[in-house]
Write a protein that holds these residues in place. Structure first.
Motif, mmCIF file in Angstrom:
data_model
loop_
_atom_site.group_PDB
_atom_site.id
_atom_site.type_symbol
_atom_site.label_atom_id
_atom_site.label_comp_id
_atom_site.label_asym_id
_atom_site.label_seq_id
_atom_site.Cartn_x
_atom_site.Cartn_y
_atom_site.Cartn_z
ATOM 1 N N TYR A 108 0.830 -1.205 0.000
ATOM 2 C CA TYR A 108 0.000 0.000 0.000
ATOM 3 C C TYR A 108 0.866 1.257 0.000
ATOM 4 C CZ TYR A 108 -3.763 3.148 1.600
ATOM 5 O OH TYR A 108 -4.690 4.158 1.715
ATOM 6 N N ARG A 109 0.616 2.114 -0.976
ATOM 7 C CA ARG A 109 1.291 3.385 -1.146
ATOM 8 C C ARG A 109 2.701 3.283 -1.738
ATOM 9 N NH1 ARG A 109 -1.997 7.888 -0.965
ATOM 10 N NH2 ARG A 109 -3.855 7.301 0.205
ATOM 11 N N TRP A 110 3.181 2.085 -1.964
ATOM 12 C CA TRP A 110 4.508 1.884 -2.548
ATOM 13 C C TRP A 110 4.405 1.299 -3.949
ATOM 14 C CZ3 TRP A 110 9.049 3.660 -0.700
ATOM 15 C CH2 TRP A 110 9.055 4.135 0.607
ATOM 16 N N GLY A 111 3.739 0.158 -4.054
ATOM 17 C CA GLY A 111 3.488 -0.469 -5.342
ATOM 18 C C GLY A 111 2.236 -1.307 -5.186
ATOM 19 N N TYR A 112 1.094 -0.817 -5.652
ATOM 20 C CA TYR A 112 -0.176 -1.508 -5.417
ATOM 21 C C TYR A 112 -1.219 -1.066 -6.445
ATOM 22 C CZ TYR A 112 -2.472 2.663 -3.453
ATOM 23 O OH TYR A 112 -3.051 3.895 -3.290
ATOM 24 N N ARG A 113 -2.288 -1.825 -6.514
ATOM 25 C CA ARG A 113 -3.430 -1.467 -7.352
ATOM 26 C C ARG A 113 -4.569 -1.042 -6.429
ATOM 27 N NH1 ARG A 113 -2.134 -3.422 -12.448
ATOM 28 N NH2 ARG A 113 -0.630 -5.139 -12.447
ATOM 29 N N ASP A 114 -5.076 0.134 -6.634
ATOM 30 C CA ASP A 114 -6.143 0.665 -5.795
ATOM 31 C C ASP A 114 -7.432 -0.112 -6.066
ATOM 32 O OD1 ASP A 114 -8.058 2.093 -4.432
ATOM 33 O OD2 ASP A 114 -7.276 4.058 -5.018
ATOM 34 N N PRO A 115 -7.945 -0.867 -5.087
ATOM 35 C CA PRO A 115 -9.165 -1.654 -5.312
ATOM 36 C C PRO A 115 -10.384 -0.797 -5.607
ATOM 37 C CG PRO A 115 -8.601 -1.612 -2.981
ATOM 38 C CD PRO A 115 -7.447 -1.007 -3.707
ATOM 39 N N ASN A 116 -10.328 0.458 -5.243
ATOM 40 C CA ASN A 116 -11.464 1.356 -5.504
ATOM 41 C C ASN A 116 -11.550 1.790 -6.957
ATOM 42 O OD1 ASN A 116 -12.245 1.420 -2.726
ATOM 43 N ND2 ASN A 116 -10.611 2.910 -2.320
ATOM 44 N N LYS A 117 -10.514 1.472 -7.729
ATOM 45 C CA LYS A 117 -10.491 1.873 -9.142
ATOM 46 C C LYS A 117 -10.879 0.742 -10.082
ATOM 47 C CE LYS A 117 -7.070 5.529 -8.463
ATOM 48 N NZ LYS A 117 -5.751 6.066 -8.831
ATOM 49 N N GLY A 118 -11.326 -0.379 -9.522
ATOM 50 C CA GLY A 118 -11.823 -1.470 -10.358
ATOM 51 C C GLY A 118 -10.737 -2.389 -10.861
ATOM 52 N N GLY A 119 -11.154 -3.339 -11.708
ATOM 53 C CA GLY A 119 -10.250 -4.382 -12.186
ATOM 54 C C GLY A 119 -9.158 -3.900 -13.106
ATOM 55 N N ASP A 120 -9.330 -2.723 -13.708
ATOM 56 C CA ASP A 120 -8.330 -2.205 -14.640
ATOM 57 C C ASP A 120 -7.360 -1.229 -13.972
ATOM 58 O OD1 ASP A 120 -9.487 -3.648 -16.712
ATOM 59 O OD2 ASP A 120 -10.869 -2.029 -17.223
ATOM 60 N N ALA A 121 -7.347 -1.221 -12.660
ATOM 61 C CA ALA A 121 -6.485 -0.288 -11.938
ATOM 62 C C ALA A 121 -5.015 -0.545 -12.267
ATOM 63 C CB ALA A 121 -6.721 -0.416 -10.438
ATOM 64 N N GLU A 122 -4.288 0.516 -12.523
ATOM 65 C CA GLU A 122 -2.865 0.407 -12.821
ATOM 66 C C GLU A 122 -2.044 0.447 -11.538
ATOM 67 O OE1 GLU A 122 -1.805 3.441 -15.568
ATOM 68 O OE2 GLU A 122 -2.931 2.562 -17.237
#
Length: 353
Positions: A108-122
Motif C-alpha cells: 500500500y502506497r509503494w506499489g499496489y493497485r487501488d481496489p477502488n479503481k476497479g479491475g483495470d487499476a494500474e
C-alpha cells in the motif's frame, strides 16, 4: 578445545620435526576452516563437490559482509552516458521496447493497485513513480514499462537471472546483497520496526518479545537482523522466528489471523500496513537505519550510473520529484515530516568499478 586435544596427541612425538609437521597441519586446518564451516552451516542435501562449492561461496560472502561498511555508499558515480546495457534495452522492438522492472503489487502506497479503481487499476505508488521516471529518461516514454510482480524472496534471483532489468521494490541496500546485485545510491531512508495489535503487551524491540511469535518475509533484512540479534543476545532466545512468508503483506494476514504476535519489517512498510488495519499499530521506534536502492545486475555499470544520475535529478526536481511523490503517496501514512525519510543529500559513490 580442538587445539588442546591436538597438543595432547603430540606428546609422544618429540623433536623439532614433529613440531614442524604440527605447524603445517595447523596452517592447513586454518586455511580449510572457513570452507568446512560454510559447508556445515546451511549446506543443502546431496553434499559432494557442488554443495561444497556453495558452502565455500557462502563463506566468502560472509567474510565480505564482515568487511563491508556503509553499504549505501558502495555504488558508482552518476553519469548520463549510454552504454551496452542501456543500448540493449533500447534495441527491443515494437511492444517489447520497454524497461522490465520487478516491483511489488501489494504494498500500500509503494506499489499496489487501488481496489477502488476497479479491475483495470494500474500499479501506482512511490516506487512506481520512480520507475516511470527512469523509463522516461532511458526510453523517452514514462509508460514504456513492463511491470513484473516479484515476491520478496525472489528480488535478487530475478536480477541475477535477467528476468528483469532492475528491481524497484522497497529493497534495502545491504552488505549481503551487494555480493549478488549492484545497487543505486539510496532513494529512501527507513529502519526495522515492530507491528503488533494495539491490545498487545509488546511495547517495542525489547524484552516484551520474549516467547512471542514474530513473522518476517523470507530473504528480508528483517529476518537476518533478528537471527543475528538472537544469536548475539540482543533478542530473547525464546522469541519464535520460524514464521516466514514469501511476501511481506502475508505477515499482516498472519497477524490478523492470530497466527503470530508481531511483524517486523521496514518502518515505511509497517506504517502502510497499519494504515490498512486500524487494529494494529507500530510499537516502539525503528531499531536500525537502512536505505532503499534500485537493484541491478552486477556488471550493468552504465545502467547503475544512469540511474544514479536520474536520482540526482529526481531529488532536485521540486515540482515533480522525490518530495512530490512523498506528499502524494506517503504523507498520509508516515506524516508530513518527509525530511526524516530523505536519503543523504550528498550521497557518496565509493565503488570504482
Amino acid at each position: 578445545m580442538r587445539a588442546q586435544r591436538f597438543r595432547t596427541g603430540l606428546k609422544g612425538w618429540g623433536g623439532v620435526g614433529a613440531m614442524a609437521f604440527a605447524c603445517a597441519l595447523a596452517m592447513l586446518f586454518a586455511l580449510l576452516l572457513p570452507v568446512v564451516r560454510s559447508h556445515g552451516e546451511g549446506g543443502g542435501a546431496g553434499g559432494g563437490a557442488d554443495s561444497g562449492g556453495r558452502g565455500a561461496a557462502r563463506g566468502s560472502q560472509a567474510r565480505a559482509a564482515q568487511e563491508c561498511t556503509a553499504p549505501e555508499q558502495q555504488t558508482l558515480s552518476p553519469d548520463d552516458a549510454d552504454g551496452p546495457t542501456i543500448e540493449k534495452i533500447r534495441s527491443r522492438e515494437g511492444e517489447k521496447r520497454k524497461l522490465i522492472v520487478g516491483v511489488d503489487q501489494n504494498s500500500y502506497r509503494w506499489g499496489y493497485r487501488d481496489p477502488n479503481k476497479g479491475g483495470d487499476a494500474e500499479l501506482e505508488g512511490f516506487d512506481i513513480d520512480l520507475v516511470h521516471r527512469i523509463a522516461e529518461d532511458i526510453l523517452g516514454d514514462r509508460d514504456a514499462v513492463q511491470f513484473k510482480a516479484i515476491p520478496t524472496n525472489q528480488r535478487e534471483p530475478a536480477v541475477q537471472e535477467e528476468r528483469v532489468d532492475m528491481v524497484v521494490r522497497t529493497m534495502t541496500i545491504s552488505c549481503d546483497r551487494l555480493d549478488k546485485v549492484a545497487f543505486s545510491a539510496p532513494y529512501f531512508k527507513t529502519g526495522q520496526q515492530l507491528l503488533a495489535p494495539k491490545s498487545s503487551s509488546i511495547t517495542g524491540y525489547d524484552s516484551t518479545l520474549a516467547g512471542k511469535r514474530i513473522c518476517t518475509a523470507a530473504g528480508s533484512t528483517a529476518l537476518s537482523t533478528l537471527q543475528r540479534d538472537q544469536k548475539d543476545g540482543r533478542l530473547a532466545a525464546d522469541a519464535d522466528l520460524r514464521t516466514t512468508v514469501p511476501n511481506q503483506l502475508d505477515c499482516l494476514v498472519r497477524l490478523q489471523l492470530g497466527e503470530v504476535d508481531a511483524v517486523v519489517t521496514d518502518g515505511a512498510l509497517a506504517a502502510s500496513q497499519a494504515a490498512q488495519d486500524p487494529t494494529v499499530e507500530l510499537k516502539g521506534d525503528a531499531f536500525t537505519t537502512e536505505y532503499y536502492g534500485v537493484a541491478m545486475k552486477k556488471d550493468a555499470d552504465d545502467l547503475v550510473r544512469r540511474v544514479n544520475q536520474i536520482l540526482v535529478e529526481w531529488r532536485a526536481d521540486e515540482a515533480e520529484g522525490w518530495q512530490r511523490s512523498y506528499e502524494d503517496w506517503l504523507a498520509e501514512t508516515m506524516g508530513d515530516d518527509w525530511a526524516k525519510s530523505e536519503p543523504p543529500r550528498k550521497p557518496k559513490y565509493l565503488r570504482k568499478s
